[in-house]
Design a protein around this motif. Structure first.
Motif, PDB file in Angstrom:
ATOM      1  N   THR A   1     -24.278 -30.707  39.340  1.00  0.00           N
ATOM      2  CA  THR A   1     -24.307 -29.782  40.219  1.00  0.00           C
ATOM      3  C   THR A   1     -22.827 -30.299  41.346  1.00  0.00           C
ATOM      4  OG1 THR A   1     -26.743 -29.716  40.182  1.00  0.00           O
ATOM      5  CG2 THR A   1     -25.962 -28.104  42.432  1.00  0.00           C
TER       6      THR A   1
ATOM      7  N   GLU B   1     -28.743 -34.174  36.646  1.00  0.00           N
ATOM      8  CA  GLU B   1     -28.906 -33.329  36.702  1.00  0.00           C
ATOM      9  C   GLU B   1     -28.010 -32.776  38.453  1.00  0.00           C
ATOM     10  OE1 GLU B   1     -31.733 -30.648  39.328  1.00  0.00           O
ATOM     11  OE2 GLU B   1     -32.789 -32.121  38.525  1.00  0.00           O
ATOM     12  N   VAL B   2     -27.706 -33.915  39.968  1.00  0.00           N
ATOM     13  CA  VAL B   2     -26.966 -34.299  40.499  1.00  0.00           C
ATOM     14  C   VAL B   2     -25.616 -34.477  40.657  1.00  0.00           C
ATOM     15  CG1 VAL B   2     -26.288 -35.599  42.957  1.00  0.00           C
ATOM     16  CG2 VAL B   2     -28.674 -35.557  41.855  1.00  0.00           C
TER      17      VAL B   2
ATOM     18  N   TRP C   1     -25.750 -27.110  49.970  1.00  0.00           N
ATOM     19  CA  TRP C   1     -26.056 -28.574  49.027  1.00  0.00           C
ATOM     20  C   TRP C   1     -26.058 -28.794  49.251  1.00  0.00           C
ATOM     21  CZ3 TRP C   1     -23.843 -32.156  45.775  1.00  0.00           C
ATOM     22  CH2 TRP C   1     -24.550 -32.563  44.274  1.00  0.00           C
TER      23      TRP C   1
ATOM     24  N   HIS D   1     -27.909 -33.151  49.882  1.00  0.00           N
ATOM     25  CA  HIS D   1     -28.320 -33.711  48.964  1.00  0.00           C
ATOM     26  C   HIS D   1     -27.085 -35.551  48.938  1.00  0.00           C
ATOM     27  CE1 HIS D   1     -30.963 -32.430  47.099  1.00  0.00           C
ATOM     28  NE2 HIS D   1     -30.305 -30.373  46.575  1.00  0.00           N
TER      29      HIS D   1
ATOM     30  N   ARG E   1     -20.304 -28.765  40.062  1.00  0.00           N
ATOM     31  CA  ARG E   1     -20.019 -26.918  40.005  1.00  0.00           C
ATOM     32  C   ARG E   1     -19.759 -26.916  41.245  1.00  0.00           C
ATOM     33  NH1 ARG E   1     -24.977 -27.539  36.745  1.00  0.00           N
ATOM     34  NH2 ARG E   1     -25.969 -27.088  38.681  1.00  0.00           N
ATOM     35  N   HIS E   2     -20.210 -27.605  41.970  1.00  0.00           N
ATOM     36  CA  HIS E   2     -20.414 -26.923  43.687  1.00  0.00           C
ATOM     37  C   HIS E   2     -18.538 -27.617  44.047  1.00  0.00           C
ATOM     38  CE1 HIS E   2     -24.334 -26.836  44.249  1.00  0.00           C
ATOM     39  NE2 HIS E   2     -23.875 -26.165  45.487  1.00  0.00           N
TER      40      HIS E   2
ATOM     41  N   HIS F   1     -35.091 -34.833  41.180  1.00  0.00           N
ATOM     42  CA  HIS F   1     -34.172 -34.172  40.153  1.00  0.00           C
ATOM     43  C   HIS F   1     -33.337 -35.025  39.185  1.00  0.00           C
ATOM     44  CE1 HIS F   1     -31.467 -33.758  44.387  1.00  0.00           C
ATOM     45  NE2 HIS F   1     -31.907 -35.404  43.526  1.00  0.00           N
TER      46      HIS F   1
END
Length: 282
Positions: free
Chosen positions: A226, A222-223, A245, A249, A229-230, A218
């Motif tokens: 995300t 993008e990381v 997640w 990651h 969001r988390h 990815h």
């Protein structure tokens, strides 16, 4: 993968402490996907250790041994007073760190009590000397500690999400001109357009499971999206942070922070540094 071996001598009085630390070291190595083989010479008190694993996992192993072995020794039913047992555990951790340092040369070590270890292998060197910003360096030093403890399962996912997001944002704002104008999405876009983010392969290859699937295939942006969001969801629903997640990651996130922090000054390879030098930078 990286590996090394070392041997050391010990006394009969130290034997129960060495044996207890061996058991714990093997368990910690397994938990970090490292291999640890031990043997002892038949006619003399000499231990031979062979250790191998992914480089960053060996860094973590060194950290956990420094944290745990002194406490393990204090729990041994031996003849040493608690303070002396603690120092002996630190000495056993020191053997691992020195044994891993190829610049020290090969040769048999001798187990001695120590107040602290002489070497420190930063798992992720976020607060390097090149940053040149004392407040940011001090903040990133906290991030280094939280990150390493999270990797060892000693920090909750919600805490790690908040810390990693904070660290990334602070470094990005230090890098991007007039960053106060930008919200999080625009800040990410600016870092991408300025070429500050790493190539995906550069950080994906650092993870132990990179060859097993495309789970790390990815883009850095993008990381970061995300992660945000988390983190935002965890602020309102703390239990959501344990959805797996970050556990999958965290090394991708940490590599992005390390790359960004390296842009603040001259990039340099992670090397073992003296504890005196490390403490002096705080």
């Amino acid at each position: 993968m990286a590996g090394f071996d070392y041997e050391f001598s010990y006394t009969d009085l130290q034997r129960p402490y060495v044996e207890a630390c061996e058991r714990v070291a093997k368990a910690r190595a397994r938990s970090l996907s490292c291999r640890w083989h031990t043997s002892h010479r038949t006619n003399e008190p000499v231990a031979c250790y062979m250790v191998d694993g992914q480089t960053r996992r060996l860094d973590l192993l060194g950290r956990v041994l420094e944290l745990d072995l002194p406490l393990v020794c204090q729990g041994v039913d031996g003849s040493l007073a608690p303070a002396r047992a603690f120092a002996l555990g630190m000495g056993i951790a020191e053997l691992f760190l020195v044994g891993r340092d190829t610049t020290r040369g090969e040769g048999r070590q001798m187990l001695r009590p120590r107040k602290e270890t002489s070497l420190y292998y930063p798992v992720y060197e976020l607060a390097g000397d090149g940053a040149g910003m004392s407040m940011l360096e001090a903040r990133l030093r906290i991030s280094e500690n939280v990150l390493a403890d999270y990797a060892l399962g000693r920090v909750d996912d919600s805490v790690a999400l908040e810390e990693l997001h904070t660290a990334i944002e602070k470094v990005m704002r230090a890098l991007v001109p007039k960053s106060e104008r930008f919200g999080w999405p625009e800040l990410r876009e600016q870092c991408h357009s300025l070429g500050l983010l790493p190539e995906p392969k550069m950080y994906a290859l650092l993870t132990p499971d990179w060859g097993l699937s495309d789970v790390h295939a990815h883009a850095p942006d993008e990381v970061l999206a995300t992660l945000a969001r988390h983190r935002n969801r965890a602020k309102h629903e703390p239990q959501s942070a344990a959805d797996g997640w970050l556990r999958t990651h965290w090394e991708c996130v940490a590599s992005i922070i390390e790359t960004l922090a390296g842009r603040l000054g001259s990039a340099h390879d992670v090397q073992p540094i003296s504890h005196d030098a490390h403490h002096g930078a705080d």
